[in-house]
Motif scaffolding. Structure first.
Motif, mmCIF file in Angstrom:
data_model
loop_
_atom_site.group_PDB
_atom_site.id
_atom_site.type_symbol
_atom_site.label_atom_id
_atom_site.label_comp_id
_atom_site.label_asym_id
_atom_site.label_seq_id
_atom_site.Cartn_x
_atom_site.Cartn_y
_atom_site.Cartn_z
ATOM 1 N N THR A 254 50.155 0.113 44.098
ATOM 2 C CA THR A 254 50.387 1.527 43.786
ATOM 3 C C THR A 254 50.737 2.303 45.056
ATOM 4 O OG1 THR A 254 48.812 1.412 41.947
ATOM 5 C CG2 THR A 254 49.380 3.596 42.769
ATOM 6 N N GLU A 255 49.978 2.069 46.121
ATOM 7 C CA GLU A 255 50.244 2.756 47.387
ATOM 8 C C GLU A 255 51.616 2.392 47.943
ATOM 9 O OE1 GLU A 255 46.972 1.651 49.868
ATOM 10 O OE2 GLU A 255 45.718 3.329 49.206
ATOM 11 N N GLU A 256 51.985 1.107 47.855
ATOM 12 C CA GLU A 256 53.297 0.663 48.337
ATOM 13 C C GLU A 256 54.422 1.272 47.500
ATOM 14 O OE1 GLU A 256 53.294 -3.572 48.372
ATOM 15 O OE2 GLU A 256 51.822 -3.730 49.990
ATOM 16 N N ALA A 257 54.208 1.318 46.173
ATOM 17 C CA ALA A 257 55.220 1.905 45.283
ATOM 18 C C ALA A 257 55.439 3.377 45.608
ATOM 19 C CB ALA A 257 54.781 1.739 43.825
ATOM 20 N N VAL A 258 54.352 4.097 45.857
ATOM 21 C CA VAL A 258 54.448 5.518 46.214
ATOM 22 C C VAL A 258 55.204 5.686 47.532
ATOM 23 C CG1 VAL A 258 53.137 7.567 46.897
ATOM 24 C CG2 VAL A 258 52.365 6.194 44.955
ATOM 25 N N ASP A 259 54.903 4.831 48.520
ATOM 26 C CA ASP A 259 55.590 4.892 49.825
ATOM 27 C C ASP A 259 57.089 4.663 49.674
ATOM 28 O OD1 ASP A 259 53.228 5.388 51.139
ATOM 29 O OD2 ASP A 259 52.848 3.279 51.624
ATOM 30 N N HIS A 260 57.477 3.732 48.802
ATOM 31 C CA HIS A 260 58.899 3.408 48.604
ATOM 32 C C HIS A 260 59.643 4.546 47.897
ATOM 33 C CE1 HIS A 260 59.049 -0.571 50.261
ATOM 34 N NE2 HIS A 260 58.086 -1.036 49.462
ATOM 35 N N VAL A 261 59.054 5.057 46.813
ATOM 36 C CA VAL A 261 59.772 6.087 46.036
ATOM 37 C C VAL A 261 59.837 7.412 46.786
ATOM 38 C CG1 VAL A 261 59.237 5.038 43.812
ATOM 39 C CG2 VAL A 261 57.700 6.782 44.745
ATOM 40 N N GLU A 262 58.894 7.647 47.685
ATOM 41 C CA GLU A 262 58.933 8.893 48.457
ATOM 42 C C GLU A 262 60.095 8.932 49.448
ATOM 43 O OE1 GLU A 262 55.087 9.317 50.206
ATOM 44 O OE2 GLU A 262 54.285 10.473 48.509
ATOM 45 N N LEU A 263 60.704 7.770 49.706
ATOM 46 C CA LEU A 263 61.868 7.710 50.598
ATOM 47 C C LEU A 263 63.155 8.161 49.908
ATOM 48 C CD1 LEU A 263 61.147 4.256 52.314
ATOM 49 C CD2 LEU A 263 60.725 6.543 53.252
ATOM 50 N N ILE A 264 63.102 8.308 48.575
ATOM 51 C CA ILE A 264 64.285 8.763 47.830
ATOM 52 C C ILE A 264 64.581 10.212 48.222
ATOM 53 C CG2 ILE A 264 65.264 9.199 45.532
ATOM 54 C CD1 ILE A 264 63.352 7.054 44.462
ATOM 55 N N PRO A 265 65.820 10.516 48.601
ATOM 56 C CA PRO A 265 66.166 11.884 49.034
ATOM 57 C C PRO A 265 65.940 12.914 47.923
ATOM 58 C CG PRO A 265 67.888 10.325 49.631
ATOM 59 C CD PRO A 265 66.967 9.587 48.730
ATOM 60 N N ALA A 266 65.520 14.080 48.300
ATOM 61 C CA ALA A 266 65.370 15.263 47.428
ATOM 62 C C ALA A 266 64.217 15.149 46.430
ATOM 63 C CB ALA A 266 66.671 15.553 46.689
ATOM 64 N N ILE A 267 64.189 14.073 45.632
ATOM 65 C CA ILE A 267 63.188 13.992 44.549
ATOM 66 C C ILE A 267 62.069 12.991 44.855
ATOM 67 C CG2 ILE A 267 64.796 14.728 42.749
ATOM 68 C CD1 ILE A 267 65.113 11.753 41.996
ATOM 69 N N GLY A 268 62.073 12.430 46.053
ATOM 70 C CA GLY A 268 61.097 11.396 46.402
ATOM 71 C C GLY A 268 59.656 11.852 46.268
ATOM 72 N N ASN A 269 59.364 13.063 46.733
ATOM 73 C CA ASN A 269 57.992 13.563 46.673
ATOM 74 C C ASN A 269 57.511 13.778 45.244
ATOM 75 O OD1 ASN A 269 57.676 13.589 49.454
ATOM 76 N ND2 ASN A 269 58.461 15.683 49.659
ATOM 77 N N ILE A 270 58.438 14.249 44.389
ATOM 78 C CA ILE A 270 58.088 14.484 42.980
ATOM 79 C C ILE A 270 57.792 13.167 42.280
ATOM 80 C CG2 ILE A 270 58.913 15.385 40.766
ATOM 81 C CD1 ILE A 270 60.653 17.353 42.389
ATOM 82 N N ILE A 271 58.700 12.179 42.471
ATOM 83 C CA ILE A 271 58.499 10.868 41.840
ATOM 84 C C ILE A 271 57.253 10.190 42.399
ATOM 85 C CG2 ILE A 271 59.516 8.579 41.460
ATOM 86 C CD1 ILE A 271 62.258 9.864 41.617
ATOM 87 N N GLY A 272 57.028 10.369 43.705
ATOM 88 C CA GLY A 272 55.844 9.786 44.335
ATOM 89 C C GLY A 272 54.553 10.336 43.757
ATOM 90 N N ALA A 273 54.572 11.615 43.393
ATOM 91 C CA ALA A 273 53.373 12.248 42.844
ATOM 92 C C ALA A 273 53.015 11.710 41.457
ATOM 93 C CB ALA A 273 53.567 13.759 42.781
ATOM 94 N N ILE A 274 54.054 11.380 40.652
ATOM 95 C CA ILE A 274 53.790 10.904 39.281
ATOM 96 C C ILE A 274 53.721 9.378 39.177
ATOM 97 C CG2 ILE A 274 54.855 12.946 38.251
ATOM 98 C CD1 ILE A 274 57.327 11.233 37.651
ATOM 99 N N THR A 275 54.092 8.677 40.252
ATOM 100 C CA THR A 275 54.082 7.209 40.219
ATOM 101 C C THR A 275 52.705 6.625 39.934
ATOM 102 O OG1 THR A 275 56.013 7.010 41.663
ATOM 103 C CG2 THR A 275 54.546 5.109 41.553
#
Length: 308
Positions: A254-275
């Motif tokens: 879960t932590e690794e998945a959050v770290d990866h998706v947060e690298l996505i530009p613009a929406i990374g933080n949003i996706i990371g929060a719901i991952t």
């Protein structure tokens, strides 16, 4: 004598201050579970007759108080004598929640809705003829689910006071247990009586009150339907969350998945929060499905062994 009394009062004030601070911390940490608890319990007591809603809510609330009366001393005893038991017991409770969630989904898929007025009347008559058992099943199911959610709330609260004295732990856990039970079931009682409030307002002389009443009458069934869906999802989220936190591999994924998706530009933080929420849901559903399959397999083996 006077100085001793002042020292005693100072000690009491210090303890109460510690209790207040720790209770606030525990309340914050259990807020997420409290939301799930509210949705689940409102969903669990839905479907009963209007005049029986409050008695059913009260019966479940009494069951919840008994749950807390068992869980608080049990949690304190386990944390003192066998702290390693807390995680396995929570895991069992989480798996049971996931199992109940899958059971509800399967029941809704297999349950045929009445297509005609006659079929709807027959279905309603079947429920009314067995109303006592229907209510008992509702209450038992709600109290059983409350036990697992209460256990998680107690354990999370216990984690915030791990370094405190025994008396402080006992007071904080008691405050959280009593306060949250009153809060949850008081709010559940308000939710299930929205339609009655709407009906009362429609009978008033004021046109504004009548409009509000009609709005509440239209809103009430939609709210209960939404809570049914949210309550089922909450089973997977709570159960899956317990499993992912208990199993270190899932937690690291879960932590690794959050770290990866947060690298996505613009929406990374949003996706990371719901991952994490999404992962908890998926893990919860798969775990519940696995338990259903295992129980089904055991039942088939038992039935085949009896026929032989």
């Amino acid at each position: 004598m006077a100085s001793s009394l002042l020292i005693l009062l100072d000690d009491i004030a210090a303890v109460l201050d510690d209790v207040a601070v720790m209770s606030k911390m525990a309340a914050k940490k259990t807020a997420g579970v409290l939301g799930d608890d509210l949705a689940l319990n409102a969903q669990q007591v839905s479907g009963v007759r209007s005049d029986r809603e409050l008695p059913v809510v009260w019966a479940v609330a009494k069951g919840s108080f008994i749950n807390k009366l068992i869980l608080v001393p049990l949690a304190l005893a386990i944390s003192f004598f066998a702290p390693w038991l807390i995680t396995p017991l929570l895991m069992i409770g989480g798996l049971f929640l996931c199992y109940e969630g899958v059971e509800k989904v399967l029941h809704s898929l297999h349950h045929k809705k009445a297509k005609t007025t006659e079929e709807a009347k027959d279905e309603l008559q079947t429920i009314e003829t067995d109303l006592v058992n229907f209510e008992k099943d509702k209450i038992k199911g709600a109290v059983r689910t409350d036990f697992i959610l209460s256990a998680e709330i107690v354990v999370i609260s216990l984690g915030t006071v791990v370094a405190a004295t025994f008396s402080t732990k006992l007071i904080v856990l008691s405050v959280i247990a009593i306060g949250m039970t009153i809060g949850v079931y008081g709010f559940v009682a308000m939710i299930v009586k929205i339609d009655d409030l709407g009906l009362y307002l429609t009978e008033q002389a004021s046109s504004v009150k009548q409009k509000i009443g009609r709005g509440l009458l239209a809103f009430a069934p939609k709210l209960m339907k939404t809570l049914t869906i949210v309550g089922t999802i909450a089973m997977f989220l709570v159960g899956g969350g317990i499993i992912t936190h208990a199993i270190s591999t899932f937690h690291h994924w879960t932590e690794e998945a959050v770290d990866h998706v947060e690298l996505i530009p613009a929406i990374g933080n949003i996706i990371g929060a719901i991952t994490p929420t999404f992962i908890n849901f998926v893990v919860g559903f798969i775990a519940g499905l696995a338990v259903v399959l295992v129980i089904g397999l055991i039942q088939k083996i038992r039935s085949s062994s009896k026929t032989v």
